[in-house]
Design a protein around this motif. Sequence first.
Motif, PDB file in Angstrom:
ATOM      1  N   ASP A 301      -9.883  -1.802  -8.167  1.00  0.00           N
ATOM      2  CA  ASP A 301      -9.502  -1.909  -6.749  1.00  0.00           C
ATOM      3  C   ASP A 301      -8.103  -1.321  -6.532  1.00  0.00           C
ATOM      4  O   ASP A 301      -7.158  -1.695  -7.236  1.00  0.00           O
ATOM      5  CB  ASP A 301      -9.480  -3.371  -6.291  1.00  0.00           C
ATOM      6  N   PRO A 302      -7.942  -0.411  -5.557  1.00  0.00           N
ATOM      7  CA  PRO A 302      -6.580   0.069  -5.249  1.00  0.00           C
ATOM      8  C   PRO A 302      -5.769  -1.040  -4.583  1.00  0.00           C
ATOM      9  O   PRO A 302      -6.336  -1.965  -3.984  1.00  0.00           O
ATOM     10  CB  PRO A 302      -6.821   1.232  -4.278  1.00  0.00           C
ATOM     11  N   GLY A 303      -4.444  -0.955  -4.698  1.00  0.00           N
ATOM     12  CA  GLY A 303      -3.584  -1.977  -4.105  1.00  0.00           C
ATOM     13  C   GLY A 303      -2.431  -1.368  -3.313  1.00  0.00           C
ATOM     14  O   GLY A 303      -2.320  -0.147  -3.190  1.00  0.00           O
ATOM     15  N   ASN A 304      -1.586  -2.249  -2.797  1.00  0.00           N
ATOM     16  CA  ASN A 304      -0.410  -1.820  -2.035  1.00  0.00           C
ATOM     17  C   ASN A 304       0.819  -2.521  -2.638  1.00  0.00           C
ATOM     18  O   ASN A 304       0.945  -3.745  -2.525  1.00  0.00           O
ATOM     19  CB  ASN A 304      -0.578  -2.205  -0.563  1.00  0.00           C
ATOM     20  N   PRO A 305       1.733  -1.776  -3.272  1.00  0.00           N
ATOM     21  CA  PRO A 305       2.904  -2.404  -3.911  1.00  0.00           C
ATOM     22  C   PRO A 305       3.723  -3.269  -2.951  1.00  0.00           C
ATOM     23  O   PRO A 305       4.325  -4.260  -3.365  1.00  0.00           O
ATOM     24  CB  PRO A 305       3.722  -1.204  -4.397  1.00  0.00           C
ATOM     25  N   ASP A 306       3.724  -2.915  -1.667  1.00  0.00           N
ATOM     26  CA  ASP A 306       4.531  -3.677  -0.708  1.00  0.00           C
ATOM     27  C   ASP A 306       4.038  -5.112  -0.544  1.00  0.00           C
ATOM     28  O   ASP A 306       4.754  -5.965  -0.024  1.00  0.00           O
ATOM     29  CB  ASP A 306       4.543  -2.973   0.660  1.00  0.00           C
ATOM     30  N   ASN A 307       2.803  -5.380  -0.989  1.00  0.00           N
ATOM     31  CA  ASN A 307       2.248  -6.737  -0.902  1.00  0.00           C
ATOM     32  C   ASN A 307       2.332  -7.480  -2.239  1.00  0.00           C
ATOM     33  O   ASN A 307       1.678  -8.502  -2.419  1.00  0.00           O
ATOM     34  CB  ASN A 307       0.770  -6.686  -0.465  1.00  0.00           C
TER      35      ASN A 307
END
Length: 400
Positions: A301-307
Amino acid sequence: MSSQRVLSGMRPTGRLHLGHYHGVLKNWVRLQHEYECFFFVADWHALTTEYENPQRIEQNVWEMVIDWLAAGVNPGSCTLFIQSRVPEHAELHLLLSMMTPLGWLERVPTYKDQQEKLKEKDLATYGFLGYPLLQSADILMYRAGLVPVGADQVAHVEITREVARRFNHLYGREPGFEEAVAAAVRKMGKKQAKVYQDNRRKYQEQGDENALETARALVMDQQNITLGDRERLLGDLEGGGKVILPEPQALLTPASKMPGLDGQKMSKSYGNFISLREEPDSVDEKIRRMPTDPARVRRTDPGNPDNCPVWQLHQIYSDEQTRQWVREGCTTAGIGCLDCKKPVVEAVQAELEPIRRRAEEHTRNPDLVRSIVADGCEEAREAARATLEEVRSVMGLNYR
C-alpha cells in the motif's frame, strides 16, 4: 551586571529524554561557549507543585545533573548549582515580595493555566502564587543580561523586568548620587568625559537613541572605574538612579522540534519518549514499534509521509537525500515502514551513544558529580552575596 551573563534553570524531574536534549540542553552546550552561564536545578520550584511528595526530589536532582553532564554541559565552561543550596535566593525573593504588587503575580498567564491543568493538586498556596517572583529573584540575583526561554515563558522575563524597574526606582537614589556620578565621570578622563556628557545631553534633551547607545558603550568600555561607578553612570544616563538590579532580556530559543514516538510532544506523562540513557535494544524496539501512516495496511500500500510520526523524526535526523528517498519510497510503496525507520534508528543510536557512555562514567563516580555541584554552589553563592549585600544596603538593612 553582565549583558554577557546567562541564567537558566530546570525543575528536577529525574532522567531526561530527547525532548529535553533538543529543546534545552543542546542550546545550553552552545551558550556555555559564548557567554558566562549559570545553570541551576530549580528544586524550590519543584516544591511549588510537589510540596506533598518531596521524597523523590533528591534522587531526581542527581539523575538530572548526570544527564546534563552527559549531554555536554561542562562545569569548566559554566557554573552548575542547586537553587536551595544558595539560600540568598530565598532572601532576595522575600525582599522583592515587599515591593511587588499582588496584581502582577495574579496576571502571569501560567498562574491560572497551571491551576487548570493541575486540578487534582491544591495550588491555592502562597508559594505557587509567588513562584514567578522566585523566578525573578533567581534571574536578578546574578544580574543576568540574558535568559533563554521559549515563547511561552517570555511573560516571566517581562515581570522580572518590571520588578527590577520598580526596585531601581524605589531604591536606586543613594545618598550623594549626583556627587558619586560626577566623581565617576572625572575618572573617565577629560576627553571621554566630554563625549559621555555630550551624548547624555543629546539623549535626555532630544531623545536621541544613537547617543544613548554611544554613551552606554563608552561606559561599558571603561577599565578604570568600579562596577558601582559603571552602574551609577548607566542609571544617570537614562535619568534614573543607580541600576542595582539590571533588567534582563529574553533570549528566545526555538521550540523543540522533537516529537514523541506517537507524533505528540515528547513527554514522560504521555509515555512516548526515548530517554538519554535508553539501552540500545530498547531504542531499536521503540522506534520499530512506532505507528506509521494508517493507510499502509500492507507492504504494497502506498502511503503519505505527512501522516506518519516517523517522518517527523526524519525532519530532525535525516539529510535531504534520505528524506527524498523516504518520500519517494513511501508514496510509491517502494520501501516498507521498517526500511523507512532504519536510518532513524541508526541516527538516534549515534546521538545517544556518547551521552550513554558519559552518563555511565558519572554514575560510577557519584562523588565527582557532588563535588562539581558543590563547587558550582560556592561560585554561585559568591555572586549572590555581592548582589544581596547591595540590595540590603539600599533597603536600609546593612547594619554595622
